[in-house]
Design an enzyme around this catalytic site. Structure first.
Site, PDB file in Angstrom:
ATOM      1  N   ASP A  60      26.116  73.589  49.824  1.00 33.73           N
ATOM      2  CA  ASP A  60      25.650  73.957  48.837  1.00 33.73           C
ATOM      3  C   ASP A  60      24.136  73.371  49.002  1.00 33.73           C
ATOM      4  OD1 ASP A  60      24.561  74.161  46.141  1.00 33.73           O
ATOM      5  OD2 ASP A  60      26.639  74.336  45.506  1.00 33.73           O
ATOM      6  N   SER A 110      24.097  78.908  42.053  1.00 36.28           N
ATOM      7  CA  SER A 110      25.338  78.779  42.579  1.00 36.28           C
ATOM      8  C   SER A 110      26.636  79.425  42.090  1.00 36.28           C
ATOM      9  CB  SER A 110      25.834  77.228  42.740  1.00 36.28           C
ATOM     10  OG  SER A 110      24.916  76.496  43.290  1.00 36.28           O
TER      11      SER A 110
HETATM   12 ZN   LIG Z   1      24.032  75.717  44.931  1.00 31.94          ZN
END
Ligand SMILES: [Zn+2]
Length: 549
Positions: A60, A110
């Site tokens: 991420d 995200s």
């Molecule tokens: Zn992210």
């Protein structure tokens, strides 16, 4: 004072000048390395097998700058200069770039990206598992906009499925694998972010959806117990009460469901229980190993929380029992959080742990039947600059052989951010020292002050090895990724496709035009095809006849 500290910086630079790169002066070294690269590519066998297993790694916030800094850090941890290090993800054969934008956002979040790379369709920022018609915060807009993820495609094809993350299991990335929510913060029915009004409109929170709608998932490992516990019940480890206002004790409900479904199962909430459990003996394991997010790797207490590597390997132990194979999502979820705080030690520390997990997975599986793909959801406004010398500590001051200060005559670091909490509200008027920059909590400086740093809109890399991984090439839209994964395993949209039969016809560059023509002619067109062939033969024959005459 400036003079004193300038001299200190100079001494430090002399120390790092002594790092040995003398072997690199030899041109033969570089020519040999290049030849090895060429031979490796020439000797590659294109793997067109149908993938039995897929392991999909998401770093991420892991932009390309993060991979570079992480590579240097990993090399330096091993006593190397660092720049020459090859990480596990970089050892994979194929590489593409992924365009991460959401349909309404140049710089992605995200949730929207998770929906793209797990459900195969781009959507709006903040949206989980719903297509672009869904409106953020609008519950009713989720009614006809739901998307299935590759986790579901794999399950429908008879494969086992799993999710491993270092964030709360209800956080945006893992949530996009199983949930549908018009906003990513609907993690738990807490009455604040997910309100009674939203519930009354017919929507459910993400934790509820994981337990009630997705009991097929075989292994779930991560943090976030708080989202599954009522606000009237105290978590035994964290000694805090949960966040739910609906009195639902979802952890208990999961156990009840497994008993009703007659599945061997176990709920795990701590490291010792995790380590003593033989995962291959169970059909379902739910391991929520932290009350909130799991710890950053550099702050992790090994006696309290397992590493990402341990979680990945245990998940594979359980999943590989299925003869039809499995799909496993593994997220290094807090690289992003470190960057949001402008704390590169934390972000890069988690990058190194993420890369370790990839390395151990590569040793465990066979790339003959397992596709491994590593990518990021989006990048961060993170840079490495400062003309630093070879082998300079990656978190350290930007040190060159001639000048070690900015044009304001002050020391600064190689790593900087575009924006974030390290933003200089007031211009710094003292020299940074190497010691200061080496503190794990050191906050790198940023140009623009923000409480939390933003993501970056640049492309991210996709690394892949295993069946059909050669399809990862060029610059692609992010939503193409799960389609290639699904095509490799002939699942989801490609389950009934002729993807199993076409493997031999693909990728033969010499014969491709003929194959392509033959392939497109079905029975009802065969008569027409016959006529065309006769006509071509007649023209060729007469042409030759005329020339020879
Ligand atoms: Zn992210």
């Amino acid at each position: 004072m400036y003079v004193v500290i300038f001299n200190f910086a100079l001494i430090v630079s002399i120390v790092y000048c002594s790092i040995d790169w003398s072997a690199d002066k030899n041109p033969e070294k570089w020519n040999k390395l290049a030849r090895e690269n060429i031979d490796e590519i020439l000797n590659r066998k294109i793997n067109k097998n149908v993938a039995k297993n897929i392991i999909f790694f998401i770093g991420d916030g892991m932009g390309i700058g993060t991979v570079t800094a992480g590579r240097i850090r990993k090399g330096q941890m091993m006593g190397m200069n660092g720049e020459e290090m090859v990480t596990n993800m970089e050892s994979l054969e194929n590489l593409a770039l992924s365009k991460t934008y959401n349909i309404d956002a140049q710089t992605a979040d995200s949730a929207g990206t998770g929906t793209a790379y797990l459900c195969g369709v781009k959507t709006r920022a903040g949206i989980i598992g719903l297509n672009g018609h869904a409106v953020p915060f609008n519950c009713s807009s989720s009614n006809n906009t739901k998307l299935d993820s590759i986790l579901k495609w794999a399950h429908k094809a008879g494969k086992s499925t799993g999710i491993v993350t270092t964030t709360r299991i209800t956080h945006a990335t893992p949530a996009a694998a199983y949930a549908h929510a018009a906003f990513r913060d609907w993690e738990s029915y807490d009455g604040i972010k997910f309100t009674q009004k939203i519930r009354a409109e017919g929507c459910t929170d993400i934790a509820y959806q994981l337990i009630e709608d997705n009991d097929f998932i075989n292994v779930i490992l991560g943090g976030g117990r708080s989202k599954f516990i009522p606000n009237t019940i105290r978590d035994p480890t964290a000694k805090s009460t949960g966040s739910r206002i609906d009195r639902k004790y979802l952890l208990r409900e999961w156990v009840d469901k497994m008993i009703t479904n007659n599945k061997t199962h176990k709920f795990i909430s701590n490291a010792s229980d995790f380590r003593s459990t033989n995962f291959s003996e169970y059909e379902h394991i739910l391991g929520l190993l932290a009350f909130d997010h799991m710890s950053y790797e550099i702050e992790r207490d090994d006696s309290l929380e397992p590493s990402l590597t341990e979680m990945t390997l245990k998940a594979i132990d359980l999943l590989k029992q299925n003869k039809n194979g499995y799909f496993l999502l593994v997220e290094g979820g807090r690289i992003d959080h470190g960057h949001h705080n402008n704390q590169a030690h934390k972000a890069i520390g988690d990058f190194v742990a993420f890369d370790e997990a990839i390395g151990h997975a590569l040793k465990t599986v066979s790339l003959e039947d397992t596709l491994i793909v590593v990518t990021a959801d989006h990048s961060h406004a993170f840079t490495i600059g400062g003309n630093s010398l070879r082998g300079n500590p990656v978190y350290g001051l930007a040190l060159t052989s001639y000048v070690n200060v900015s044009d304001a005559n002050l020391t600064y670091t190689s790593i900087l951010y575009g924006n974030g909490p390290g933003g200089l509200v007031k211009i710094r008027d003292y020299n940074l020292t190497l010691n200061e920059t080496q503190r794990p909590n050191y906050m790198q400086e940023a140009t623009v002050y923000r409480k939390s740093a933003t993501h970056s809109g640049e492309d991210v890399s996709v690394y892949a090895s295993g069946p059909m991984s050669f399809m990862f090439t060029k610059t692609i839209e992010q939503n193409v990724i799960p389609h290639i994964l699904a095509y490799s395993a002939c699942i989801g949209p490609y389950y009934n496709d002729d993807c199993r039969n076409n493997r031999g016809a693909l990728h033969n560059s010499n014969q491709r035009p003929i194959n392509f023509l033959m392939f497109n002619l079905d029975h009802k067109n065969s008569a027409l095809f016959g006529i065309i062939v006769i006509l071509i033969k007649y023209l060729l024959f007469n042409g030759a006849f005329l020339i020879s005459f």
